[in-house]
Every structure is written in C-alpha cells, then in structure tokens.
Write an enzyme that holds these catalytic residues in place. Structure first.
Site, PDB file in Angstrom:
ATOM      1  N   HIS A 269       0.881  -1.163   0.000  1.00 53.86           N
ATOM      2  CA  HIS A 269       0.000   0.000   0.000  1.00 53.86           C
ATOM      3  C   HIS A 269       0.916   1.209   0.000  1.00 53.86           C
ATOM      4  CE1 HIS A 269      -3.662   2.299   1.680  1.00 53.86           C
ATOM      5  NE2 HIS A 269      -2.695   3.191   1.541  1.00 53.86           N
TER       6      HIS A 269
ATOM      7  N   ASP B 120     -10.418  -5.035  -2.426  1.00 50.85           N
ATOM      8  CA  ASP B 120     -10.142  -4.214  -1.238  1.00 50.85           C
ATOM      9  C   ASP B 120     -11.409  -4.079  -0.394  1.00 50.85           C
ATOM     10  OD1 ASP B 120      -8.758  -2.724   0.603  1.00 50.85           O
ATOM     11  OD2 ASP B 120      -8.687  -0.889  -0.592  1.00 50.85           O
TER      12      ASP B 120
END
Length: 449
Positions: A182, A316
């Site tokens: 990320h 996600d």
C-alpha cells in the site's frame, strides 16, 4: 459424488465453449463441447440454461475484520458475501486487532477460518517495525506473500524508516515471496491536510470531496516510485495494491507478459467504477484509501487493465458500519464493502474473459495459488455460474455483510451470480442463499517459484 453441469457457456483456455463440465468429488474431472455423452453417469445433473460457467474468483485483497473488529464483520459473514459474489478464495490483509504480525496472530486467523469460512482462505502476514525475525521464518507454502504499508491507512501499520524498508525488500526477495505494498506518502498527505483545513476555514468540517486532493496522485506516485526503486535494487517481486492514477501507470508499469514482470499492479472495482465526480451523489460511501481520482484516471485504469499493464483485480473489500462513515474527509472511515457485487459490476464494462483472467487466473499465477484459477481437468472445482438478466437495482437491503450497505446502492446491473461451488460442493444458490453446511473450504496452498 459426481455433479454434471450441462448447457453452459464454459470459459476454458480463455474462450467460451457451449458445453458441459463434470465435477468428481472436489475436482474437475472432465469438460467438453456440445452435449455430454448420454452414458455419462452423475449423482446430480444440472442444466445451466445457457449461463456462463467461470472459474471461481480469487480475491487477493480483502479486509474481513476478524479478529478484533468484529462489530464491523467476521470471516464467516464476509466469506458468505464472497461466495454470493462468485469469490471462492480470498487472501485477507493483516490490519486486524491484533495485526497479523506474529506466528500466533497468523495461527489465530487460520483457526477461525478453518471453522467458519465459506470460501478457501489465505492470510497475508504484515510488516511491523520489529517483526523481521517472524517474517524470515515464514513457510512460503503457507502464505501468498507479505503485506507492507508505506503510508498510513486503517490499522496504523505504516512503515517509513528507510533502513527497515531496505530490510523488508531484501527479505521478501530472499524468501521468494511477493511483497504487496500500500503506497502513499504520509508527508505529502499531511501537507495536503493542512491545505484542506485552510480552505475549509477554522473549525469547519473538511468536505468529503477533499479526500481525493488530500490523498493525491502525487502522494501515490512518490510512495510507489520508492517501492519500485527498492524492488529493483533488491530483485523483489513487488505488487502495487489498488493503483489509482494514470501517472502511476505511465511511471511504473509495462505490458510485458506476467511471468516476465518483477513489478505488477492491482486495481479495484471501486476505482474502475467511481471517480471524484461521484462525491456529490455517493459521499463518504466512496471514501477509500487510496482515494478515487479523476474520471480521466479512471479511464486510464480501464485502458491499462485491457492492455496488460495492470495485472489483477482485488476488491479491497473493507466494511465499516454506516455510523462510522459519517463526517467529512478527516472523520469518516475509509473503506467500503465490495465483494458481493464486484463480479456483476465488473461485467457492466469488461468482457467476462478479461474479468476471469484478472481475478482468477492471474492472481493464482502471481501468488502461486495451487490448482485453482482456471477451468482445467485436475483443478479444484471452484466455479461460479453467472447469468445475464433484466436490469435490477442494487439496494442496501441486498447486502449480506452486517455492515448493511453498499456504494453501489441505486445502481442498475444486468448480471447476477446464480450458483457458486467451492471444492466441488455447492456453496451458494441464489434462490436459497448460502448453503455450504458443512463447510467445504480449505486453506490455500502456495508455490512461489
């Protein structure tokens, strides 16, 4: 137990055939074009009515919230939503409570999933400032990879110290494990927060639309570029999670075959569906990290997915209660549920062959998921039957997750999941709901070469 599915559009070797498929116990034992041989024996025979039979999807980016955040969701509830959406395997992220940064925390998640999950499961261990010994001792066959947060998101797991980052990239390369990152730059984000506060005025709430300016393209490019630099230095297999912008695509990605890439990327259905233009209508329901960007960036994501510059789709999936999504850009929780409706919404704009490639075949290859991701004799019978239908409108009341809302509420869709099989057993039927009792799910097995 033998199950014969006939009169189906079977997706095999990247193309559809009008034919049939035979499940024997847990695996695919045969499939073919046309009608099955009349002498073919099966305990159950099912007509697909011309619907598409796809490999079960492998979602390598979910947040199922257990342990520690079970007021939002559980592995049981979100895996039920998964199979209702045609997702037969998932890989969960480490930012739970406690975070999956130790052998004990990883074992705890595996135990919960073994007792409660409707879908096959794997778990990413996460990087902390002090757990490199744990990561060095990982069994590569038991995990899909390692998750690193360069930049803060839900869970406070950000790692920014350069020396630690160097060690993590070297360790992942040495272990032969993909490193999913990320990537957002906290310093740039902090500067953007100050600017947003100034624009809003003293004591005023910062409006939701500012989120895309706060978590800006520049913040993403800076952190992704750092990750790419470290990956190239150490020979690390870098996978950039939830890429959001044309600038990242042009700076970092190429369209080489997947097996020739050291740097790969994922896009989410949320970033493919929404843009910053949608804040007035969707509000905090589309507040996610990294933020949705411009409509031009969204178009670039679609183009890169088709060209091969973007390699996988991961949802996600990150449920919060609606009460936690209240407030402006600095208060509302970031994240949204997506797993139940990802397949139908993707089929609104993408061919089924491409969706299956990016959300079944490619994730299996990239993360070394054994015997899954394709309709192939000998593979596990992880399958999803999807039909085209008259348009229907998605409602919050349709959501299986206890969060009880979806960013897709009010959107019209033209595809729906009819049935899902996990390891050869029926896990979901649209008419009756989740039926996988007793549970037939398995821990995923991985091979990293």
């Amino acid at each position: 137990m033998k199950t014969l599915i006939h009169d189906a559009r079977v997706l095999a070797d990247g193309k559809f055939i009008n034919g049939w498929l035979l499940i024997e116990d847990e695996r695919i034992s045969a499939f073919g074009e046309g009608a099955p041989d009349g002498n073919l024996q099966a305990d159950e025979k099912l007509s697909a009515g011309g619907a598409m039979l796809l490999p079960g999807l492998i979602d390598t980016h979910v947040h199922f919230r257990e342990p520690g955040l079970t007021h939002k969701a559980t592995i049981a509830s979100e895996s039920a939503a998964a199979v209702a959406g045609g997702v037969t395997s998932f890989c969960d992220m480490p930012n739970t409570n406690p975070p999956t940064c130790s052998a004990e925390a990883l074992a705890q998640k595996m135990d919960i999933a073994s007792r409660t999950s409707h879908a096959n499961y794997g778990f990413f261990p996460g990087v902390s400032a002090s757990n490199l010994d744990f990561l060095a001792g990982l069994d590569p066959s038991a995990v899909p990879g390692i998750k690193l947060f360069i930049g803060s998101s839900t869970g406070n797991m950000a790692v920014s110290r350069k020396e630690t980052l160097e060690e993590v990239f070297e360790l992942a390369a040495r272990k032969g494990l993909p490193l999913m990152v990320h990537a957002e730059d906290d310093a740039i984000i902090a500067g953007n927060v100050s600017l947003a506060r100034a624009r809003a005025g003293e004591d005023a709430e910062v409006e939701i639309a500012e989120h895309s300016r706060i978590r800006s393209v520049e913040a993403c490019v800076a952190a992704s570029s750092l990750a790419a630099e470290l990956a190239q230095k150490h020979g690390t297999r870098l996978h950039i999670a939830h890429i959001t912008s044309e600038a990242e695509i042009e700076t970092l990605l190429d369209d080489a075959p997947l097996e020739n890439k050291k740097i790969t990327a994922e896009v989410t259905p949320l970033h493919l569906t929404f843009s910053s233009d949608d804040y007035p209508s969707a509000g905090a329901r589309i507040k996610i990290n990294p933020a949705v960007k411009s409509s031009a960036d969204r178009a670039a994501l679609h183009a890169a997915l088709r060209s091969g510059k973007i390699d996988t789709i991961g949802t996600d999936h990150a449920p919060h209660l609606l009460s936690e999504k209240q407030g402006g850009a600095l208060k509302a929780a970031s994240g949204a549920p997506m797993i139940q409706f990802a397949l139908p919404v993707l089929l609104e704009s993408l061919p089924a062959e491409l969706v299956a490639e990016k959300m079944a075949k490619a994730p299996a290859r990239l993360f070394g998921v054994l015997d899954r991701g394709e309709i192939k004799v000998g593979n596990y019978a992880d399958l999803v039957l999807v039909e085209s239908c008259d348009p229907y409108v998605v409602s919050d009341s349709d959501v299986l997750s206890p969060c009880s809302w979806t960013p897709l509420a009010g959107r019209s869709l033209r595809h729906r999941v009819v049935r899902t099989w996990v390891n050869g057993s029926l896990a979901y039927d649209r008419l009756t709901g989740v039926v996988s009792t007793p549970l037939r799910s398995k821990a995923l097995e991985f091979s990293h070469s």
